[in-house]
Design a protein around this motif. Structure first.
Motif, mmCIF file in Angstrom:
data_model
loop_
_atom_site.group_PDB
_atom_site.id
_atom_site.type_symbol
_atom_site.label_atom_id
_atom_site.label_comp_id
_atom_site.label_asym_id
_atom_site.label_seq_id
_atom_site.Cartn_x
_atom_site.Cartn_y
_atom_site.Cartn_z
ATOM 1 N N ARG C 165 0.838 -1.218 0.000
ATOM 2 C CA ARG C 165 0.000 0.000 0.000
ATOM 3 C C ARG C 165 0.861 1.251 0.000
ATOM 4 O O ARG C 165 0.618 2.209 -0.722
ATOM 5 C CB ARG C 165 -0.880 0.032 1.238
ATOM 6 C CG ARG C 165 -1.974 -0.964 1.153
ATOM 7 C CD ARG C 165 -2.818 -0.912 2.385
ATOM 8 N NE ARG C 165 -3.995 -1.717 2.138
ATOM 9 C CZ ARG C 165 -5.105 -1.622 2.819
ATOM 10 N NH1 ARG C 165 -5.190 -0.770 3.806
ATOM 11 N NH2 ARG C 165 -6.131 -2.365 2.538
ATOM 12 N N LEU C 166 1.888 1.212 0.835
ATOM 13 C CA LEU C 166 2.771 2.364 0.951
ATOM 14 C C LEU C 166 3.442 2.639 -0.387
ATOM 15 O O LEU C 166 3.478 3.776 -0.866
ATOM 16 C CB LEU C 166 3.827 2.103 2.037
ATOM 17 C CG LEU C 166 4.838 3.206 2.258
ATOM 18 C CD1 LEU C 166 4.138 4.496 2.654
ATOM 19 C CD2 LEU C 166 5.824 2.821 3.350
ATOM 20 N N ARG C 167 3.938 1.562 -1.020
ATOM 21 C CA ARG C 167 4.604 1.770 -2.300
ATOM 22 C C ARG C 167 3.631 2.296 -3.340
ATOM 23 O O ARG C 167 3.970 3.166 -4.144
ATOM 24 C CB ARG C 167 5.254 0.462 -2.776
ATOM 25 C CG ARG C 167 6.626 0.240 -2.143
ATOM 26 C CD ARG C 167 7.245 -1.041 -2.632
ATOM 27 N NE ARG C 167 6.473 -2.184 -2.172
ATOM 28 C CZ ARG C 167 6.145 -3.211 -2.953
ATOM 29 N NH1 ARG C 167 6.527 -3.244 -4.207
ATOM 30 N NH2 ARG C 167 5.453 -4.207 -2.464
ATOM 31 N N ALA C 168 2.407 1.784 -3.307
ATOM 32 C CA ALA C 168 1.404 2.274 -4.251
ATOM 33 C C ALA C 168 1.156 3.759 -4.030
ATOM 34 O O ALA C 168 1.082 4.547 -4.977
ATOM 35 C CB ALA C 168 0.106 1.493 -4.084
ATOM 36 N N GLN C 173 -0.403 8.817 -5.783
ATOM 37 C CA GLN C 173 -1.372 8.972 -4.723
ATOM 38 C C GLN C 173 -2.809 8.842 -5.189
ATOM 39 O O GLN C 173 -3.631 8.225 -4.542
ATOM 40 C CB GLN C 173 -1.189 10.358 -4.138
ATOM 41 C CG GLN C 173 -0.803 10.342 -2.703
ATOM 42 C CD GLN C 173 -0.733 11.758 -2.223
ATOM 43 O OE1 GLN C 173 -1.738 12.334 -1.866
ATOM 44 N NE2 GLN C 173 0.442 12.322 -2.234
ATOM 45 N N ARG C 174 -3.083 9.447 -6.357
ATOM 46 C CA ARG C 174 -4.467 9.461 -6.812
ATOM 47 C C ARG C 174 -4.950 8.058 -7.129
ATOM 48 O O ARG C 174 -6.050 7.667 -6.756
ATOM 49 C CB ARG C 174 -4.605 10.365 -8.036
ATOM 50 C CG ARG C 174 -5.063 11.753 -7.663
ATOM 51 C CD ARG C 174 -5.353 12.524 -8.913
ATOM 52 N NE ARG C 174 -4.290 12.280 -9.899
ATOM 53 C CZ ARG C 174 -4.315 12.743 -11.140
ATOM 54 N NH1 ARG C 174 -5.309 13.451 -11.538
ATOM 55 N NH2 ARG C 174 -3.322 12.498 -11.965
ATOM 56 N N ASN C 182 -6.440 4.087 2.091
ATOM 57 C CA ASN C 182 -6.576 5.293 2.897
ATOM 58 C C ASN C 182 -5.205 5.953 3.034
ATOM 59 O O ASN C 182 -4.445 5.659 3.951
ATOM 60 C CB ASN C 182 -7.150 4.922 4.265
ATOM 61 C CG ASN C 182 -7.414 6.147 5.115
ATOM 62 O OD1 ASN C 182 -6.939 7.239 4.799
ATOM 63 N ND2 ASN C 182 -8.167 5.963 6.175
ATOM 64 N N VAL C 183 -4.910 6.827 2.080
ATOM 65 C CA VAL C 183 -3.564 7.396 2.011
ATOM 66 C C VAL C 183 -3.231 8.179 3.273
ATOM 67 O O VAL C 183 -2.114 8.126 3.779
ATOM 68 C CB VAL C 183 -3.424 8.294 0.760
ATOM 69 C CG1 VAL C 183 -2.067 8.968 0.745
ATOM 70 C CG2 VAL C 183 -3.598 7.463 -0.503
#
Lengths: 347, 257, 286
Positions: C165-168, C173-174, C182-183
């Motif tokens: 998730r973090l890498r994504a 971000q969008r 949930n950024v």
């Protein structure tokens, strides 16, 4: 509604007209010489800080370059002014001051090519890096600079061969104030020139500025050089009026404080640096009396609060006050066309 | 396609132009020729590479292969502002204006840059009559006189769109690239904009990049169709309109949309 | 010579643990956090307080330092930093510099301006010799801890759900938001974790780097060098940048002591001119 050339010319020049507020500002500034005779030292420091902040405003407020390294030019010229006086190379302070400004501008010109690449963060790092490098160099060559003890034994000759820097700081303050005024007028002239307009366009929209033929890089190099020169003059003034120069001229805190000064006063209208310097010095004086050791805490708090409230909102507030003052001024001084300068020149 | 090919030398020409982004070919072997004084339109479905071509022509992007010539002179390696000096100016699909300046100041900026006094730092703005005279002319031509003292940020969108073209026009280009000039303009302000584009002087060559087919067919004398980064069809409007391949491309796009 | 290498690696690994949180926050939210060093300082003082005043064992002080700073970091992120993410870089610089000033003065006020030392257990003091080369035991500890942490971080990023998730979120971000990530929460957790690591680094490094109220100012530039030179697209970039910086700094101070950090700044400027995106960046991502 149609346009005609005279009207267009008048509107374009309108911004550059000295407003009543500005005239009042400078009358008051010079009046302080007689109003506060016991405060010359702090007034002098304020004038120097104001000039220094003005130099930052030229690149931050008008060209959008974030710099944490304005101290590089301040310190470089400060040492230069100290050394030429100490070794009697240039004895006359005014000539030495001009030379200091020029040499700082030269340094600015050279380093501008490093700074004008990359993102905000890269610029931040490079500007900071340059000033830290100079600090390390000054420390390394302590046989010349005096190292951590500072540059001592500087003897400053009387200005123009007549006005000696006295103990009470009277002549020193007058000297700084006059230099500040001259530099301000030059900066003001630059800002309201076609060159200044192109800077505002670069800051507003770099992409479009390039697309309409503005040589973006060279304009930025030019203003960075000018800004370095003014910062250098400020540094030289400090050395000349204190007959001393120490390593902390290069410190990060000096550059960071400078940002604060400019932010307090607001960027991009020239008076931000001057007003900010007055408020900052006043705050510093007051806070360090209140909590002698920890006034930096309050300075930090001011920064945090300013950002959280939002600089735009504060700028909006400043704009309202300014437009009120302008309106008041035009009401008081109805139609003084002579103030706007001569009629459009023939060519 | 070949019988309409004019004999004059093109004012703007690309030869084998190619642009590659990583593995994607955004433009390939584009051979575009724009005649002097032409009203030329470059059309194509979304993602066909129209904006890439504009960016290549104006120097925002560097081509990976090929050449760009302005009146036979190779300008491939020139910087954007150098190309402006030589006579190529563009507008942007999304307004790129100086929001804090007034239209007067914005146009004055362009004019004084062009007349070589943009670097004057000792002279106040508005003290050169050659500059002010020209500002007046451009302000009138683009119907901006009634808003010329307002901050650009608060102008109605149609006026901003006009200013967008005025800034490019103030460069006195020989070739004017209009990137979707009518995009997003409300119906009420549209007529003023189109009339202004129609009234552009004939000695200015116009290359129009547009999505709006009504505008293209009412304005252009020659149309080039770009598909997947390559020139697909090139000819007079009626030829292009009849071309079954063009129909296929546009119908295909409409079906998938 | 080998001692320099050894000390340099220990120093570099320490810098990495201190700065890797900064690299992630910069990469993720494009946020310039000059106050990162303040969290490191918090960790250092926390350990000093726990170990020296309360007499807790050193081994217990470190994890507590991590937790406490992570907590402080998370708290600051939720209450203050969230308001500044969308602002201009200038605002971010001003805001975080303001925090630095406040932390410096606050620590000066509560703990005094003198340099602090953590009481290290006897077993970790002194040197041992390998092939006639003296190596500090404490530095070995640093290398081991930081090495393990680096491996753990790499695994977390590569293998876990949170890591992906973090890498994504870092990549785009969008798109990540569109995928239902949930950024904001990802960033909050990362920020807290990064602060915790900084705190741990500050606790470990108090012995080598020195700990006094000006710590955040003194090392700010070092952290920033790690991040800008290493790039923000992975953690291997900052890791190698840290090691290089560590060795370079130790070697520079050994061979040309009078020039101090001059060499480091010069190298940094050259690298940034040469590759503004960082030495180890994968092309121009943005």
């Amino acid at each position: 509604m149609t346009a005609n050339a005279d009207e267009v010319a008048r509107y374009l020049k309108r911004r550059a007209r000295w407003s009543p507020f500005e005239i009042a500002f400078w009358i008051f500034a010079f009046a302080t010489i007689w109003l506060f005779p016991g405060k010359y030292l702090i007034l002098k420091d304020t004038a120097i800080l104001a000039l220094f902040a003005l130099s930052l405003d030229l690149i931050l407020g008008y060209a959008g370059i974030i710099s944490l390294g304005q101290a590089a030019f301040f310190g470089f010229a400060g040492y230069f002014a100290g050394l030429v006086a100490k070794y009697g190379i240039i004895n006359e302070p005014v000539i030495a001051l001009v030379c200091s400004g020029l040499i700082a501008a030269a340094l600015g010109f050279v380093t501008s090519f490093l700074v004008l690449r990359g993102s905000d963060l890269t610029r931040l790092m490079v500007t900071l890096g340059v000033s830290l490098m100079l600090g390390e160099l000054a420390n390394r060559y302590s046989n010349i600079t005096g190292g951590a003890d500072g540059l001592q034994g500087v003897e400053i000759e009387p200005v123009l061969g007549r006005f000696r820097f006295d103990l009470f700081g009277h002549n020193g303050y007058v000297y700084c104030l006059i230099v500040l005024f001259i530099c301000f007028v030059i900066a003001r002239r630059i800002i309201y020139s076609p060159f200044g307009l192109s800077l505002r366009s670069i800051k507003g929209n770099t992409l479009r500025a390039a697309a309409i033929g503005v040589p973006v890089k060279w304009r930025l190099v030019a203003i960075y050089t000018v800004s370095a020169g003014l910062a250098g003059i400020a540094g030289a003034l400090l050395t000349q009026t204190t007959a001393f120069c120490s390593l902390d001229v290069f410190s990060l805190e000096r550059s960071a404080d400078l940002l604060l000064v400019l932010i307090i006063g607001g960027t991009g209208y020239l008076y931000g640096g001057l007003i900010g310097a007055v408020i900052y010095k006043f705050l510093q004086d007051w806070l360090s009396n209140l909590t002698p050791q920890y006034w930096q805490f309050w300075i930090g708090l001011v920064l945090v609060v300013i950002v959280l409230i939002g600089r735009e909102r504060m700028a909006g507030w400043v704009r309202i006050v300014r437009s009120l003052l302008v309106r008041l001024g035009t009401w008081l001084m109805p139609r003084l066309p002579a103030l706007g300068g001569a009629a459009p020149d023939g060519r | 396609m070949s019988e309409t090919m004019p004999k004059t030398t093109p004012i703007l020409q690309t030869i084998g132009l190619e642009k590659r982004f990583g593995g994607i070919l955004a433009a390939q072997n584009v051979n575009l020729a724009v005649e002097p004084g032409a009203r030329h339109a470059l059309i194509g479905p979304n993602g066909a590479g129209k904006t890439t071509v504009i960016n290549l022509l104006t120097g925002v992007l560097r081509p990976t292969a090929g050449r760009i010539e302005l009146e036979g002179r190779d300008i491939t390696s020139l910087l954007p502002h150098q190309r402006v000096r030589l006579g190529i100016a563009r507008t942007f699909q999304i307004n790129q204006l100086f929001l804090d300046l007034t239209p007067l100041e914005s146009i004055g900026l362009v004019v004084s840059e062009r007349l070589g006094s943009g670097a004057d730092w000792w002279r106040l703005v508005g003290t050169k009559s050659a500059v002010t005279d020209e500002i007046v002319e451009i302000v009138e031509r683009f119907r901006l006189a009634d808003v010329m003292h307002e901050r650009t940020a608060i102008l109605p969108y149609g006026k901003q769109r006009l200013l967008e073209i005025a800034l490019a026009f103030a460069c006195r280009p020989r070739v004017l690239l209009l990137d979707e000039p009518a995009a997003g303009v409300p119906e009420a302000e549209r007529h003023e904009l189109l009339a202004t584009i129609e009234a552009l002087p004939k000695d200015v060559t116009v290359l129009l990049i547009e999505h709006d087919m009504d505008l293209v067919f009412s304005f252009a004398e020659r149309i080039s169709v770009l598909v997947n980064g390559a020139l697909f069809v090139d000819g007079a409007p009626d030829e292009v309109a009849r071309d079954p391949r063009v129909k296929a491309v546009y119908l295909g796009e409409e079906l998938s949309a | 010579m080998l001692t320099i290498l050894y000390d340099g690696i220990a120093y570099g690994m320490l810098l990495f643990v201190l700065a890797c949180g900064l690299s992630v926050t910069l990469g993720l939210m494009n946020f310039i956090n000059l106050a990162h060093g303040a969290f490191a300082m918090a960790g250092g003082y926390c350990t000093v307080f726990l170990v020296n005043r309360l007499g807790l064992p050193f081994a217990l002080g470190l994890p507590i330092a991590f937790l406490v700073t992570a907590l402080i970091g998370g708290l600051f992120e939720r209450t203050l930093y969230v308001h500044v993410y969308a602002r201009s870089h200038l605002d971010q610089v001003l805001f975080t510099i303001g925090l630095v000033f406040m932390s410096v003065a606050a620590v000066d006020y509560t703990m005094g301006s003198s340099q602090q030392f953590v009481q290290i257990p006897e077993a970790l003091q002194g040197q041992f010799e390998v092939d006639g080369i003296g190596m500090g035991k404490y530095r070995l500890l640093i290398i081991v801890i930081c090495g393990l942490l680096t491996v753990a971080l790499q695994l977390i990023l590569a293998k876990t759900r949170f890591g992906s998730r973090l890498r994504a979120a870092v990549d785009d971000q969008r798109v990540a938001r569109g995928l239902g990530i949930n950024v904001g929460a990802v960033f909050g957790i990362t920020f807290a974790f990064g602060s915790g690591l900084a705190g741990l680094g500050g606790a470990l490094g108090a012995e080598i780097l020195g700990l006094d109220p000006t710590f955040p100012l003194k090392y700010m530039i070092y952290f920033l060098i790690v991040v800008t030179v290493g790039g923000t697209s992975s953690i291997t970039g900052p890791f190698f940048a840290s090691i290089l910086l560590g060795i370079g700094d130790v070697a520079g101070k050994y061979y040309v002591p009078k020039l101090g950090a001059f060499v480091i700044y010069a190298i940094m400027i050259i690298v940034l001119i040469w590759r503004p995106q960082g030495l180890f960046a994968r092309g121009a991502a943005r």
